[in-house]
Enzyme design. Sequence first.
Site, mmCIF file in Angstrom:
data_model
loop_
_atom_site.group_PDB
_atom_site.id
_atom_site.type_symbol
_atom_site.label_atom_id
_atom_site.label_comp_id
_atom_site.label_asym_id
_atom_site.label_seq_id
_atom_site.Cartn_x
_atom_site.Cartn_y
_atom_site.Cartn_z
ATOM 1 N N TYR A 56 0.939 -1.116 0.035
ATOM 2 C CA TYR A 56 0.116 -0.047 0.082
ATOM 3 C C TYR A 56 0.811 1.157 0.064
ATOM 4 O O TYR A 56 1.706 1.141 0.655
ATOM 5 C CB TYR A 56 -0.755 0.011 1.311
ATOM 6 C CG TYR A 56 -2.432 0.149 0.742
ATOM 7 C CD1 TYR A 56 -2.860 1.282 -0.029
ATOM 8 C CD2 TYR A 56 -3.121 -0.806 0.941
ATOM 9 C CE1 TYR A 56 -4.257 1.215 -0.390
ATOM 10 C CE2 TYR A 56 -4.530 -1.043 0.612
ATOM 11 C CZ TYR A 56 -4.959 -0.011 -0.149
ATOM 12 O OH TYR A 56 -6.334 0.054 -0.606
ATOM 13 N N GLU A 58 -0.191 4.940 -0.390
ATOM 14 C CA GLU A 58 -0.913 6.477 -0.742
ATOM 15 C C GLU A 58 -0.162 7.237 -0.451
ATOM 16 O O GLU A 58 0.583 7.359 0.288
ATOM 17 C CB GLU A 58 -2.083 6.211 0.187
ATOM 18 C CG GLU A 58 -3.412 5.443 -0.219
ATOM 19 C CD GLU A 58 -4.582 5.664 0.720
ATOM 20 O OE1 GLU A 58 -4.631 6.252 1.785
ATOM 21 O OE2 GLU A 58 -5.585 4.937 0.391
ATOM 22 N N ASP A 202 -6.355 14.137 -25.142
ATOM 23 C CA ASP A 202 -6.430 12.790 -24.615
ATOM 24 C C ASP A 202 -5.904 11.833 -25.820
ATOM 25 O O ASP A 202 -6.695 11.529 -26.707
ATOM 26 C CB ASP A 202 -7.912 12.440 -24.263
ATOM 27 C CG ASP A 202 -8.250 10.818 -24.016
ATOM 28 O OD1 ASP A 202 -7.045 10.049 -23.889
ATOM 29 O OD2 ASP A 202 -9.172 10.662 -23.481
ATOM 30 N N THR A 228 -3.703 6.577 -21.848
ATOM 31 C CA THR A 228 -3.670 5.228 -21.163
ATOM 32 C C THR A 228 -2.469 4.739 -21.399
ATOM 33 O O THR A 228 -1.701 5.365 -22.313
ATOM 34 C CB THR A 228 -4.728 4.060 -22.050
ATOM 35 O OG1 THR A 228 -4.393 4.223 -23.381
ATOM 36 C CG2 THR A 228 -6.227 4.626 -21.467
ATOM 37 N N LYS A 231 -2.446 0.687 -24.678
ATOM 38 C CA LYS A 231 -2.872 0.774 -26.213
ATOM 39 C C LYS A 231 -1.560 0.759 -27.193
ATOM 40 O O LYS A 231 -0.806 -0.149 -27.116
ATOM 41 C CB LYS A 231 -4.079 1.704 -26.510
ATOM 42 C CG LYS A 231 -5.170 1.768 -25.673
ATOM 43 C CD LYS A 231 -6.123 2.921 -26.001
ATOM 44 C CE LYS A 231 -7.392 2.559 -25.069
ATOM 45 N NZ LYS A 231 -8.181 3.734 -24.961
ATOM 46 N N ARG A 237 -2.569 -2.134 -18.428
ATOM 47 C CA ARG A 237 -3.518 -1.587 -18.332
ATOM 48 C C ARG A 237 -3.294 -0.349 -17.200
ATOM 49 O O ARG A 237 -3.190 -0.892 -16.006
ATOM 50 C CB ARG A 237 -4.729 -2.211 -18.114
ATOM 51 C CG ARG A 237 -4.877 -3.391 -19.085
ATOM 52 C CD ARG A 237 -6.333 -4.007 -19.192
ATOM 53 N NE ARG A 237 -7.082 -3.364 -19.738
ATOM 54 C CZ ARG A 237 -7.331 -3.379 -21.210
ATOM 55 N NH1 ARG A 237 -6.483 -4.294 -21.837
ATOM 56 N NH2 ARG A 237 -8.245 -2.381 -21.812
#
Length: 422
Positions: A56, A58, A202, A228, A231, A237
């Site tokens: 974790y 954060e 984008d 992203t 692609k 991903r």
Amino acid sequence: MTAHRQPALLATDPELASLVTAEETLQARTLRLIPSENYVSAAVLEASGTVLQNKYSEGYPGRRYYEGQQNIDRVEALAIERAKGLFGVDHANVQPYSGSPANLAVYLAFAKPGDTVMGMALPMGGHLTHGWGVSATGSWFRGVQYGVRAEDGLIDYDAVRELALAERPKILFCGGTALPRTIDFEAFASIAAEAGSVLVADVAHIAGLIAGGAHPSPVPYADVVSTTTHKTLRGPRGAMLMCKEEHAKAIDKAVFPGLQGGPHNQTTAGIAVALHEAAQPSFTAYAHAVVANAKALAAALLERGFDLVSGGTDNHLILMDLTSRGVPGKVAAKALDRAGIVVNYNTVPFDPRKPFDPSGIRIGTPSLTSRGLSVDHMPAVADWISRAVDAAAKGDEPALAVIRAEVSDLLAAFPAPGLPVA
Ligand SMILES: *Cc1c(COP(=O)(O)O)cnc(C)c1O
């Protein structure tokens, strides 16, 4: 008999393991033409499946809410440095879980619910998250949309300017999911400046082409670049938000704590590896080959009488309008799937049919180029598509089976990255 690639998974959960194996076979033996998909390298796969998963984190490197970040901080810092180097940006945030949450973070950073935002309409080739009605972005914000010209399928920048000046959107999005032509980022920037809008490029679809120098970069023009990573960029991903220094704080705050909790560190590692790969000369060659293949495929499809939106392509993507062939997009897509050619059905601009049963299919060359197919193979690909669409019109199942065998035969000579040799 080679060893199973996921031996622990096989022992624990044979049912799931068999699905993964079946998917490996499917990806190896089919011609994958969905333009938003690719094959990640074995190195990216390995990085994405590590014990970094267990942690974790954060916060951001050096500023975490959890201890034990000695390695994780370095992983994320590497990904950030590589993104900055590759795209030439001041600031990069590599934590967004995917493209849609990345875009939502942009809204959080620059707009208030009810504000006007502007993007390309979904049926014209835009993305859901650019203010389209069924998306949260279109119900929490007031989305106004531009499109393409009916005559030539191209963006009419004068019409975009007129709408932007009338609506004064807080955020102006450019980019989309079914745009076969080069985006004029400079034109969008001048419109955004006149309208007082934050310009978001984008580039989810074309990030790999930009990294490889096969599409102009929005970096000199856009306030924020959203992308992203899975692609054309050929990573796991995930997503990234890149911006000028002046927006860095707003973007970081919007991603965490504004929208997300802990980053997916295993994905961050995969992104770092993909960015390293994308900085190699071989990736520049890849990006140019993707475009050369798409242009060759478009030419071969035109020769076979197909209608292509905008008449061709400048990038990795081709939008085919099948109206003149008398086959709806969905029927064609399903027939192509049975022929071992994987595409998606798609609306075409001004489509008289419904989105769930539109007139077109969308294809692209990122995956086949990752396998090493070249322009010499594109006439054969166009031929298979043409024969499969004709077979769909006639309900000729045996013809589809013949194509499936031919596809699989050719692909056997082009093993896909990251997959076992079929
Ligand atoms: C793919 C895509 C997205 C969304 O990415 P997800 O990871 O599917 O959420 C956003 N914008 C554009 C232009 C895209 O092509």
